[in-house]
Design an enzyme around this catalytic site. Structure first.
Site, short mmCIF file in Angstrom:
data_model
loop_
_atom_site.label_atom_id
_atom_site.label_comp_id
_atom_site.label_asym_id
_atom_site.label_seq_id
_atom_site.Cartn_x
_atom_site.Cartn_y
_atom_site.Cartn_z
N GLY A 1 -6.81 -1.74 -1.29
CA GLY A 1 -6.05 -2.51 -0.31
C GLY A 1 -4.65 -2.01 -0.11
O GLY A 1 -4.06 -2.20 0.96
N ALA B 1 -6.51 -4.56 -4.52
CA ALA B 1 -6.65 -6.01 -4.43
C ALA B 1 -6.77 -6.59 -5.83
O ALA B 1 -7.05 -5.88 -6.80
CB ALA B 1 -7.88 -6.38 -3.60
N GLU C 1 -13.04 1.83 -4.01
CA GLU C 1 -13.90 0.63 -4.02
C GLU C 1 -15.32 0.92 -4.48
O GLU C 1 -15.98 0.04 -5.03
CB GLU C 1 -13.92 0.01 -2.61
CG GLU C 1 -12.66 -0.75 -2.23
CD GLU C 1 -11.60 0.13 -1.58
OE1 GLU C 1 -10.63 -0.41 -1.06
OE2 GLU C 1 -11.76 1.38 -1.63
N GLU D 1 -4.94 0.80 2.30
CA GLU D 1 -5.22 0.19 3.60
C GLU D 1 -3.96 -0.43 4.20
O GLU D 1 -3.73 -0.34 5.41
CB GLU D 1 -6.31 -0.88 3.44
CG GLU D 1 -7.67 -0.27 3.12
CD GLU D 1 -8.73 -1.32 2.80
OE1 GLU D 1 -9.69 -1.41 3.57
OE2 GLU D 1 -8.57 -2.04 1.79
#
Length: 259
Positions: free
Chosen positions: A111, A65, A134, A114
């Site tokens: 992300g 992200a 993360e 994901e």
């Protein structure tokens, strides 16, 4: 049409390329918004039978992200960010009645990992790397990473990645079941398209039923066996079932219409 995505439709396959190579294709608000829009296009455009999500450039699928957007967020704003992304993009990809496949062409971190995991399955180039780093930021995955990683590789391996922040290479990802196939970077999209060409030749309603029934395995609100039984029954009401069985008995290729 899109500012952060490139799209091309060929032979019923929509290829969606996240196009921020200077940022290693990191997910920001604009990418999430445009991904939500392209998912609607996939759902509503009858010319699209299936889709590929990949990243621009040779280095990265999606390297995470855009962390600059996290700075200064409150607890409630952080929760809303995760919920919005999951509901508008990641869960919709997973539940799409049309196959959406990730062609992972480099780093798939945070992300990005994901996003790849929300797709129905994954192919990777041999330079791909996967991870959920993360914890290095004092965070955890917010777009379904803790759930889908456990589903795909098992709790022990998932927790090792989640807690260490380490990456795994494409060969290890394949060994663990995180990706289905590993190819060279040059062959990645061709291999993915060839697989989708095969899937696109099947009955679309049956394909959609297979996706829904497989998803029901992990949906506590559903009994997966009941979902399968109902979908099996519903298949008998389709023209495609009649065409498929007739073609089999007549020793010819079926011509499915999606009805």
């Amino acid at each position: 049409m899109y500012q952060t995505l490139l799209t091309s439709l060929e032979n019923g396959i929509l290829t969606v390329t996240i196009n921020r190579p200077e940022k290693l294709n990191a997910l920001n608000k604009d990418v999430i918004t445009e991904l939500a829009s392209v998912i609607s296009e996939i759902e509503n455009n009858n010319e699209i039978r299936s889709a590929i999500i990949t990243g621009a450039g040779p280095k990265s699928f999606v390297a995470g992200a855009d962390i600059s957007e996290f700075v200064g967020l409150s607890k409630e704003e952080g929760e809303n960010l995760a919920r919005h992304g999951q509901e508008t993009v990641f869960n919709r990809i997973e539940r799409s009645a049309k196959p959406i496949v990730a062609a992972v062409n480099g780093f798939a971190l945070g992300g990005g990992c994901e996003l790849a995991m929300s797709c129905h399955f994954r192919l990777a180039s041999d330079n791909a790397r996967f991870g959920q780093p993360e914890v290095n930021l004092g965070l955890i995955p917010g777009y379904g990473g803790t759930q889908r990683l456990v589903q795909l590789v098992g709790k022990g391996r998932a927790l090792e990645l989640l807690l260490s922040g380490n990456m795994v290479d494409a060969a290890t990802a394949a060994q663990w079941g995180l990706v289905n196939h590993v190819t060279t970077p040059d062959e990645l999209l061709a291999k993915t398209r060839a697989l989708l060409d095969t899937i696109n030749s099947k009955a679309p309603i049956a394909v959609a039923h297979c996706i829904a029934a497989a998803n029901a395995v992990y949906d506590e609100s559903q009994n997966g066996y009941e979902t399968e039984i109902r979908a099996f029954g519903e298949s008998f009401a389709t023209d495609d079932m009649r065409e498929g069985t007739s073609a089999f008995l007549e020793k010819r290729k079926p011509a499915f219409t999606g009805k």
